[in-house]
Structures are given as C-alpha cells and as structure tokens.
Motif scaffolding. Structure first.
Motif, PDB file in Angstrom:
ATOM      1  N   UNK A 177     -12.505   1.887  -7.070  1.00 37.45           N
ATOM      2  CA  UNK A 177     -11.479   2.513  -6.219  1.00 37.45           C
ATOM      3  C   UNK A 177     -10.065   2.173  -6.687  1.00 37.45           C
ATOM      4  N   UNK A 178      -9.931   1.908  -7.981  1.00 34.12           N
ATOM      5  CA  UNK A 178      -8.628   1.585  -8.563  1.00 34.12           C
ATOM      6  C   UNK A 178      -7.935   0.427  -7.859  1.00 34.12           C
ATOM      7  N   UNK A 179      -8.737  -0.545  -7.404  1.00 32.74           N
ATOM      8  CA  UNK A 179      -8.169  -1.717  -6.725  1.00 32.74           C
ATOM      9  C   UNK A 179      -7.341  -2.538  -7.703  1.00 32.74           C
ATOM     10  N   UNK A 180      -7.898  -2.758  -8.899  1.00 29.00           N
ATOM     11  CA  UNK A 180      -7.187  -3.498  -9.944  1.00 29.00           C
ATOM     12  C   UNK A 180      -7.279  -2.713 -11.238  1.00 29.00           C
ATOM     13  N   UNK A 181      -6.289  -2.925 -12.082  1.00 32.63           N
ATOM     14  CA  UNK A 181      -6.344  -2.303 -13.401  1.00 32.63           C
ATOM     15  C   UNK A 181      -7.428  -3.018 -14.209  1.00 32.63           C
ATOM     16  N   UNK A 182      -7.885  -2.406 -15.297  1.00 29.04           N
ATOM     17  CA  UNK A 182      -8.906  -3.071 -16.125  1.00 29.04           C
ATOM     18  C   UNK A 182      -8.448  -4.446 -16.611  1.00 29.04           C
TER      19      UNK A 182
END
Length: 103
Positions: free
Chosen positions: A15-20
């Motif tokens: 859910x795009x909580x953190x970037x890779x």
C-alpha cells in the motif's frame, strides 16, 4: 527465530507505506537488532529446569535443617550431661549448707 528481511521489506512496501529503500533499511535494522523469541516449548523447558532447581534447593535446605537440628540436639545433650555431672555435687553442697544453717 530469524527475521525474513525480504518478506519484511515486501510487507513494509504494501500500500505504498514505505519506499523500497525505506522498507529495505527498516528490515535490515530489525534484523540487526538480534530479536530473540521463545516458543511454547522453550518456555516449558525453562519452567521444567526452574522447577528442578527449586526442588533441589528445597532438598538442600531440608538436609541442612536436619544437620543443624542434629548438631543442636547433640550440643543440648552434652550440656545436660555437664549440668548433671556438675549439678549433683552443687545441689548436695547447697543441701548440706541449708542443713547446717537450719540446724
């Protein structure tokens, strides 16, 4: 149980909580923290070992109590014998003194 850093990084990116990059770094940090976990079996083993140690300590305490009791009883018997040996002549002397004084 070791941390699966790849799985952790993937979950952090959901859910795009953190970037890779952020997810990867957080997973690495968590992995480096040396987090220890205990299973139910580990806890049962620990409880068993602690119970055994407590039982041994209770046995040792009981044995020590018996030893001390035996030593005290022996000492009391020794003192009673001394009192009897020393006491009879002393009582005889007191009776003799009382007899003399009374008459």
């Amino acid at each position: 149980m070791p941390l699966d850093t790849l799985q952790a990084a993937k979950r952090l990116q959901e859910d795009d909580t953190f970037s890779p990059e952020q997810a990867e770094r957080i997973a690495e940090i968590l992995s480096d923290m040396d987090v220890a976990s205990a299973t139910a079996e580990d806890l049962q083993e620990m409880e068993t070992r602690l119970s055994q140690r407590l039982d041994r300590a209770a046995d040792e305490r009981s044995s020590l109590k018996e030893q001390l009791t035996d030593r005290f009883e022996a000492r009391i018997a020794q003192l009673e014998r001394r009192l009897l040996v020393a006491g009879v002549p002393t009582i005889a002397a007191i009776v003799a003194i009382l007899n003399y004084l009374m008459g």
